[in-house]
Design a protein around this motif. Sequence first.
Motif, mmCIF file in Angstrom:
data_model
loop_
_atom_site.group_PDB
_atom_site.id
_atom_site.type_symbol
_atom_site.label_atom_id
_atom_site.label_comp_id
_atom_site.label_asym_id
_atom_site.label_seq_id
_atom_site.Cartn_x
_atom_site.Cartn_y
_atom_site.Cartn_z
ATOM 1 N N ARG A 37 -16.128 -6.846 0.235
ATOM 2 C CA ARG A 37 -15.815 -5.757 1.233
ATOM 3 C C ARG A 37 -15.185 -6.548 2.600
ATOM 4 O O ARG A 37 -14.212 -5.440 3.152
ATOM 5 C CB ARG A 37 -17.163 -5.220 1.982
ATOM 6 N N TYR A 62 -4.980 -9.680 0.332
ATOM 7 C CA TYR A 62 -6.173 -9.118 0.140
ATOM 8 C C TYR A 62 -6.030 -7.600 -0.493
ATOM 9 O O TYR A 62 -6.836 -7.338 -1.494
ATOM 10 C CB TYR A 62 -6.993 -8.994 1.452
ATOM 11 N N ARG A 63 -5.251 -7.043 -0.403
ATOM 12 C CA ARG A 63 -4.822 -5.582 -0.650
ATOM 13 C C ARG A 63 -4.684 -5.644 -2.169
ATOM 14 O O ARG A 63 -4.990 -5.142 -3.143
ATOM 15 C CB ARG A 63 -3.599 -5.065 -0.177
ATOM 16 N N TRP A 69 -7.194 -3.343 5.472
ATOM 17 C CA TRP A 69 -6.953 -2.016 5.683
ATOM 18 C C TRP A 69 -6.451 -1.865 7.320
ATOM 19 O O TRP A 69 -5.398 -1.518 7.740
ATOM 20 C CB TRP A 69 -8.202 -1.364 5.794
ATOM 21 N N ASN A 94 -11.272 -6.055 1.800
ATOM 22 C CA ASN A 94 -10.736 -4.652 1.930
ATOM 23 C C ASN A 94 -10.603 -4.367 3.386
ATOM 24 O O ASN A 94 -9.792 -3.658 3.640
ATOM 25 C CB ASN A 94 -11.821 -3.976 1.098
ATOM 26 N N TRP A 95 -11.495 -4.590 4.255
ATOM 27 C CA TRP A 95 -11.542 -3.855 5.581
ATOM 28 C C TRP A 95 -10.473 -4.795 6.187
ATOM 29 O O TRP A 95 -9.795 -3.975 7.286
ATOM 30 C CB TRP A 95 -12.794 -4.139 6.033
ATOM 31 N N VAL A 147 -7.649 -6.110 -4.176
ATOM 32 C CA VAL A 147 -8.473 -4.803 -4.297
ATOM 33 C C VAL A 147 -7.918 -3.988 -5.442
ATOM 34 O O VAL A 147 -8.682 -3.473 -6.595
ATOM 35 C CB VAL A 147 -8.191 -3.791 -3.050
ATOM 36 N N THR A 191 -10.923 3.756 1.780
ATOM 37 C CA THR A 191 -10.062 2.779 1.860
ATOM 38 C C THR A 191 -9.499 1.845 0.694
ATOM 39 O O THR A 191 -8.380 1.674 0.629
ATOM 40 C CB THR A 191 -10.216 1.749 3.086
ATOM 41 N N PRO A 192 -10.488 1.732 -0.216
ATOM 42 C CA PRO A 192 -10.184 0.833 -1.258
ATOM 43 C C PRO A 192 -9.231 1.768 -2.397
ATOM 44 O O PRO A 192 -8.391 1.271 -2.743
ATOM 45 C CB PRO A 192 -11.382 0.380 -1.943
#
Length: 483
Positions: A310, A367-368, A317, A313-314, A371, A421-422
């Motif tokens: 998590r 990181y993106r 974002w 992802n955050w 995801v 967001t994901p």
Amino acid sequence: MNDADILSLDATTLARRLAAREFSCRELMAAALARIGALNPRFNALVSLRDPEALLAEADERDAQLARGERLGWMHGFPLAVKDLSHAAGLPTSMGSPLAPRSPARADSLHVARAKAAGAIVIGKSNTPEFGLGSHTYNTVFGTTRNAWDETKSAGGSSGGAAVALALGMMPVADGSDMMGSLRNPAAFNNVIGFRPSRGRVPSSPDEDLFFQQLGTEGPMARTVEDAARLLCVQAGFDAHVPLSLPGALPTADALSLDADVKGRRIGWLGPVWPDLPTEPGVLATCEQALSTFAGLGCIVEPCTLDVPREQNWTAWLRLRQLLVGGKLGALAADPRHRERIKPEALWEIEQARHLDAASLYQASIYRSNVYRAFVRLFERFDAVVAPTAQVFPFDAQRHWPDEVDGVKSQTYHHWMEIVTPFTLAGLPTLNLRAGFGPQGLPMGLQLAGPANADLAVLRLGHAYDRACPWTALRPPVLASDR
């Protein structure tokens, strides 16, 4: 037909009956204007409305074209209010900000031009938060948009005005845009449909940046999945001015068919996506009950998890959004005359962007990518995945944003929308479906997502669900009381 009967028609039926001249474009426009006049002062969904006589004259011209055998397209005669982040020639683009130019736009945004070419008549704009920031539609220029099901609650955002206008029958379909759930969240809050297409499916033009901006996208909203899909066919298609737009055309709106046998389709239930992601009591239960509609269609629904931390992802974002918002609005904040008139949430994004460096942005992109790879692994097992569209039900319209979810404090103004967001980061086609109503009688939605570029496959599965679920035909209480 009376006004209420005309406005209750789904857009697919409406287009067919207008083409057959069973009633006129003028009758449709007059009915829409009467509904707007009756309800818009209460709900504040539409802004910058054009002169009614000019709109009726344009509807008369659409009727004259039909009489000559000239039908422009699927939206021939449809009244359309453009989201107030996009340009419609002759109308100001306020973006909900007192700092936006008040002069009329000189040209249409690309998706607006395509809607006009298909026969739509632009009647005004739909309300949005300042600069589209935050999933709650309020601003100091036009005020707060009220939820179609409960005037004391938020309409969601940033396509809140569009969602409410749809739910109240002010227009048959609507355009919107989505970075952090802005097509999905307001659709869920108002019991309508919102579809975030695959990245590049609907080109965005004009836009300053053609390469870094890969989080936001325009897309369709409607009262049925079929109507949303037909509007997507109008909006979509490669444009040379937008180099990352997808090649290949969808079927025409009139030719599109979504009928499909979905028996045996495997659907992964993500729940809250991460076990520690807070949700308001009732959200998960409402969505889990809605899964029975998929089971009734013969789909196989199984729980699954998104195998990416998590925090990754955050972090991705926050940094990527800060890059885009800070880059776009930084010059405004640098001017002392303007700074005090910018909403605090926008200033926060700008200030955070000042601390970004190349290494942190590169890490965010990694990181993106993680995801996206996690979703690819899921789609090796499942045809689609589902999750709640929001972590909370529609909240008090006087609040700027929920500062906590189920007792967990929100770290930012948009933390309560982390669940969308994901799907944005992965660029997946993601459809808000109706999930039903929670303990307080307020709407909730389901995000249905499929592999990148599988837009029609997602829409076909969503169409089967939409026809089978019990909430599609429901209309807000104010419409029942006004009939």
